[in-house]
Motif scaffolding. Structure first.
Motif, PDB file in Angstrom:
ATOM      1  N   GLN A  49       0.650  -1.263  -0.066  1.00 27.85           N
ATOM      2  CA  GLN A  49      -0.045   0.044   0.038  1.00 27.85           C
ATOM      3  C   GLN A  49       0.889   1.168  -0.097  1.00 27.85           C
ATOM      4  OE1 GLN A  49      -2.456  -0.663   3.530  1.00 27.85           O
ATOM      5  NE2 GLN A  49      -4.054  -1.844   2.325  1.00 27.85           N
ATOM      6  N   LEU A  50       2.108   1.324   0.635  1.00 30.66           N
ATOM      7  CA  LEU A  50       2.924   2.417   0.860  1.00 30.66           C
ATOM      8  C   LEU A  50       3.445   2.509  -0.408  1.00 30.66           C
ATOM      9  CD1 LEU A  50       4.742   1.853   4.165  1.00 30.66           C
ATOM     10  CD2 LEU A  50       2.873   3.837   3.534  1.00 30.66           C
ATOM     11  N   LEU A  51       3.791   1.521  -1.235  1.00 28.41           N
ATOM     12  CA  LEU A  51       4.570   1.829  -2.336  1.00 28.41           C
ATOM     13  C   LEU A  51       3.540   2.335  -3.493  1.00 28.41           C
ATOM     14  CD1 LEU A  51       6.680  -1.551  -2.297  1.00 28.41           C
ATOM     15  CD2 LEU A  51       7.689   0.809  -2.646  1.00 28.41           C
ATOM     16  N   ASP A  52       2.209   1.922  -3.395  1.00 28.43           N
ATOM     17  CA  ASP A  52       1.444   2.531  -4.270  1.00 28.43           C
ATOM     18  C   ASP A  52       1.120   3.913  -4.027  1.00 28.43           C
ATOM     19  OD1 ASP A  52       0.396   0.178  -5.685  1.00 28.43           O
ATOM     20  OD2 ASP A  52      -1.142  -0.146  -4.332  1.00 28.43           O
ATOM     21  N   ARG A  53       1.133   4.294  -2.813  1.00 32.53           N
ATOM     22  CA  ARG A  53       0.969   5.886  -2.489  1.00 32.53           C
ATOM     23  C   ARG A  53       2.540   6.645  -2.826  1.00 32.53           C
ATOM     24  NH1 ARG A  53      -1.798   6.374   3.385  1.00 32.53           N
ATOM     25  NH2 ARG A  53      -1.421   8.654   2.673  1.00 32.53           N
ATOM     26  N   VAL A  54       3.538   6.096  -2.520  1.00 34.80           N
ATOM     27  CA  VAL A  54       4.479   6.802  -3.189  1.00 34.80           C
ATOM     28  C   VAL A  54       4.629   6.976  -4.691  1.00 34.80           C
ATOM     29  CG1 VAL A  54       7.080   6.438  -3.504  1.00 34.80           C
ATOM     30  CG2 VAL A  54       6.142   5.848  -1.138  1.00 34.80           C
ATOM     31  N   GLU A  55       4.002   5.917  -5.360  1.00 29.56           N
ATOM     32  CA  GLU A  55       4.051   6.119  -7.024  1.00 29.56           C
ATOM     33  C   GLU A  55       3.137   7.102  -7.345  1.00 29.56           C
ATOM     34  OE1 GLU A  55       3.926   2.927 -10.770  1.00 29.56           O
ATOM     35  OE2 GLU A  55       2.211   2.902  -9.131  1.00 29.56           O
ATOM     36  N   LYS A  56       1.902   7.326  -6.596  1.00 30.62           N
ATOM     37  CA  LYS A  56       0.930   8.365  -6.905  1.00 30.62           C
ATOM     38  C   LYS A  56       1.499   9.684  -6.733  1.00 30.62           C
ATOM     39  CE  LYS A  56      -3.492   5.981  -6.175  1.00 30.62           C
ATOM     40  NZ  LYS A  56      -4.118   5.244  -5.032  1.00 30.62           N
ATOM     41  N   LEU A  57       2.338   9.694  -5.631  1.00 28.83           N
ATOM     42  CA  LEU A  57       2.907  11.066  -5.084  1.00 28.83           C
ATOM     43  C   LEU A  57       3.798  11.449  -6.337  1.00 28.83           C
ATOM     44  CD1 LEU A  57       3.355  10.601  -1.307  1.00 28.83           C
ATOM     45  CD2 LEU A  57       1.864  12.206  -2.536  1.00 28.83           C
ATOM     46  N   GLU A  58       4.711  10.425  -6.604  1.00 29.93           N
ATOM     47  CA  GLU A  58       5.647  10.718  -7.764  1.00 29.93           C
ATOM     48  C   GLU A  58       5.086  11.371  -8.778  1.00 29.93           C
ATOM     49  OE1 GLU A  58       9.285   7.825  -6.578  1.00 29.93           O
ATOM     50  OE2 GLU A  58       7.670   6.960  -8.020  1.00 29.93           O
ATOM     51  N   ARG A  59       3.834  10.837  -9.052  1.00 28.70           N
ATOM     52  CA  ARG A  59       3.195  11.192 -10.608  1.00 28.70           C
ATOM     53  C   ARG A  59       2.749  12.630 -10.200  1.00 28.70           C
ATOM     54  NH1 ARG A  59      -1.130   7.178 -10.955  1.00 28.70           N
ATOM     55  NH2 ARG A  59       0.468   5.326 -10.673  1.00 28.70           N
ATOM     56  N   LYS A  60       2.135  12.816  -9.211  1.00 27.39           N
ATOM     57  CA  LYS A  60       1.703  14.130  -8.737  1.00 27.39           C
ATOM     58  C   LYS A  60       2.621  15.313  -8.864  1.00 27.39           C
ATOM     59  CE  LYS A  60      -2.109  14.418  -5.724  1.00 27.39           C
ATOM     60  NZ  LYS A  60      -2.882  14.447  -4.517  1.00 27.39           N
ATOM     61  N   CYS A  61       3.927  14.602  -8.388  1.00 27.07           N
ATOM     62  CA  CYS A  61       5.124  15.772  -8.467  1.00 27.07           C
ATOM     63  C   CYS A  61       5.487  15.968  -9.940  1.00 27.07           C
ATOM     64  CB  CYS A  61       6.443  15.186  -7.721  1.00 27.07           C
ATOM     65  SG  CYS A  61       6.198  15.340  -5.764  1.00 27.07           S
ATOM     66  N   GLU A  62       5.721  15.148 -10.563  1.00 19.25           N
ATOM     67  CA  GLU A  62       5.781  15.157 -12.240  1.00 19.25           C
ATOM     68  C   GLU A  62       4.911  16.080 -12.889  1.00 19.25           C
ATOM     69  OE1 GLU A  62       6.048  11.627 -14.791  1.00 19.25           O
ATOM     70  OE2 GLU A  62       7.630  10.801 -13.297  1.00 19.25           O
ATOM     71  N   ASP A  63       3.480  16.063 -12.588  1.00 19.82           N
ATOM     72  CA  ASP A  63       2.364  16.704 -13.173  1.00 19.82           C
ATOM     73  C   ASP A  63       2.817  18.336 -12.801  1.00 19.82           C
ATOM     74  OD1 ASP A  63       1.331  14.502 -14.336  1.00 19.82           O
ATOM     75  OD2 ASP A  63      -0.182  14.307 -13.080  1.00 19.82           O
ATOM     76  N   ARG A  64       2.988  18.503 -11.394  1.00 20.81           N
ATOM     77  CA  ARG A  64       3.302  19.754 -11.065  1.00 20.81           C
ATOM     78  C   ARG A  64       4.454  20.557 -11.638  1.00 20.81           C
ATOM     79  NH1 ARG A  64       2.992  20.813  -4.635  1.00 20.81           N
ATOM     80  NH2 ARG A  64       0.922  20.109  -5.067  1.00 20.81           N
ATOM     81  N   GLY A  65       5.599  19.640 -11.928  1.00 22.10           N
ATOM     82  CA  GLY A  65       6.534  20.310 -12.644  1.00 22.10           C
ATOM     83  C   GLY A  65       6.266  20.514 -13.916  1.00 22.10           C
ATOM     84  N   LYS A  66       5.154  19.879 -14.586  1.00 21.54           N
ATOM     85  CA  LYS A  66       5.030  20.241 -16.274  1.00 21.54           C
ATOM     86  C   LYS A  66       4.043  21.883 -15.992  1.00 21.54           C
ATOM     87  CE  LYS A  66       4.254  15.952 -17.537  1.00 21.54           C
ATOM     88  NZ  LYS A  66       2.993  14.935 -17.533  1.00 21.54           N
ATOM     89  N   SER A  67       3.360  21.863 -14.697  1.00 15.89           N
ATOM     90  CA  SER A  67       2.431  23.009 -15.016  1.00 15.89           C
ATOM     91  C   SER A  67       3.089  24.090 -14.010  1.00 15.89           C
ATOM     92  CB  SER A  67       1.206  22.349 -14.296  1.00 15.89           C
ATOM     93  OG  SER A  67       1.298  21.822 -13.034  1.00 15.89           O
ATOM     94  N   GLN A  68       4.328  24.405 -14.147  1.00 18.85           N
ATOM     95  CA  GLN A  68       4.936  25.581 -13.696  1.00 18.85           C
ATOM     96  C   GLN A  68       4.851  26.801 -14.716  1.00 18.85           C
ATOM     97  OE1 GLN A  68       8.324  24.193 -11.468  1.00 18.85           O
ATOM     98  NE2 GLN A  68       7.128  24.418  -9.643  1.00 18.85           N
ATOM     99  N   VAL A  69       4.194  27.601 -14.847  1.00 19.50           N
ATOM    100  CA  VAL A  69       4.107  28.343 -15.998  1.00 19.50           C
ATOM    101  C   VAL A  69       3.917  29.830 -15.603  1.00 19.50           C
ATOM    102  CG1 VAL A  69       2.685  28.980 -18.069  1.00 19.50           C
ATOM    103  CG2 VAL A  69       2.674  26.658 -17.227  1.00 19.50           C
TER     104      VAL A  69
END
Ligand SMILES: *[C@@H]1O[C@H](CO)[C@@H](O)[C@H](O)[C@H]1NC(C)=O
Length: 200
Positions: A49-69
Motif C-alpha cells: 500500500q505504501l509503495l502504491d502511495r509513493v508512486e501516486k505522489l511521484e506522479r503528482k510531483c511530475e504533473d506539478r513540474g509540467k504545470s509551472q507556468v
C-alpha cells in the motif's frame, strides 16, 4: 524459531523494497519451503500500500513540474524611447523583451502565449500612452476580446488591467493595439504578464 522467522521476513522485506524501486512490481515474497507466520503478512500488505502511495505522489510531483507556468515581457527590447502606432487597422503587439518565461509558453517572436495545460491563469496588461495621446489595447483569447485598457489622458499616462481566466490547453492569448491609438515603451513601462494559478 519465531524470532528466526521474523528475521527472514525482515530481510526479504528489505530485498523486496530494493527490487521494487524505481520501477517495481510488487511480488509477495514467499520463500520456498516457508509458510508465512500467521499475522506477519500484514507487513507486506502495508508495504504494498505504501509503495502504491509513493508512486501516486511521484506522479503528482511530475504533473506539478509540467504545470509551472509564468511569463513577463516588456514591449521593446531597448531603453530608447519608442512610440508605436497609430496604425490604420488593429495591430498585434509583440512584447519582445522577455524577463520571465517559466515553461516557455510565451513566444516573443509572435507575441502569443499558448496555455500548455488547462487551468486558472492570472493575466495582466499594462501600457503607457504613445504620442497619439490616447491608447486602446486589448488581451484577446483565440480572437475574442477578454479585457482592455482605454486611456485618453495623454502622452505617458498609463493604464493597467488584469483578469483571472480559465484557459484550455492550447488557448492563445495575444495583445492588440486598436486603430488611431499608440503605445510607448523603453523596456519597462508597457508589459504583458501571466501565470498559472492552478491546473484544472
Ligand atoms: C526574445 O527573447 C530572447 C530571450 O530572452 C532574447 O534573447 C531576444 O533578444 C528576444 N527577441 C527580441 C526581438 O527582443
Amino acid at each position: 524459531m519465531t524470532s528466526a522467522w521474523f528475521l527472514v521476513l525482515v530481510v526479504y522485506g528489505l530485498v523486496g523494497v530494493q527490487a521494487f524501486s524505481p520501477k517495481y512490481e510488487f511480488e509477495f515474497p514467499t520463500p520456498e519451503g516457508l509458510t508465512p507466520e500467521p499475522g506477519k503478512e500484514d507487513v507486506y500488505v502495508l508495504l504494498s500500500q505504501l509503495l502504491d502511495r509513493v508512486e501516486k505522489l511521484e506522479r503528482k510531483c511530475e504533473d506539478r513540474g509540467k504545470s509551472q507556468v509564468a511569463f513577463s515581457a516588456s514591449l521593446f527590447n531597448t531603453e530608447k524611447w519608442t512610440h508605436y502606432g497609430p496604425f490604420d487597422s488593429e495591430t498585434r503587439l509583440v512584447f519582445e523583451k522577455v524577463t520571465t518565461n517559466v515553461g516557455n509558453a510565451y513566444d516573443n517572436t509572435t507575441g502569443v502565449f499558448t496555455a500548455p495545460v488547462k487551468g486558472l491563469y492570472y493575466v495582466r496588461l499594462t501600457c503607457n500612452v504613445g504620442d497619439s495621446g490616447s491608447l486602446n489595447t486589448a488581451v484577446m483569447k483565440n480572437g475574442e476580446n477578454m479585457f482592455a485598457i482605454f486611456n485618453t489622458l495623454g502622452l505617458h499616462s498609463s493604464g493597467s488591467n488584469g483578469m483571472t481566466l480559465v484557459l484550455e490547453e492550447g488557448d492563445r492569448l495575444e495583445v492588440f493595439l486598436w486603430p488611431t491609438r499608440s503605445v510607448f515603451d523603453q523596456s519597462r513601462l508597457s508589459t504583458f504578464s501571466g501565470f498559472l494559478v492552478f491546473p484544472m
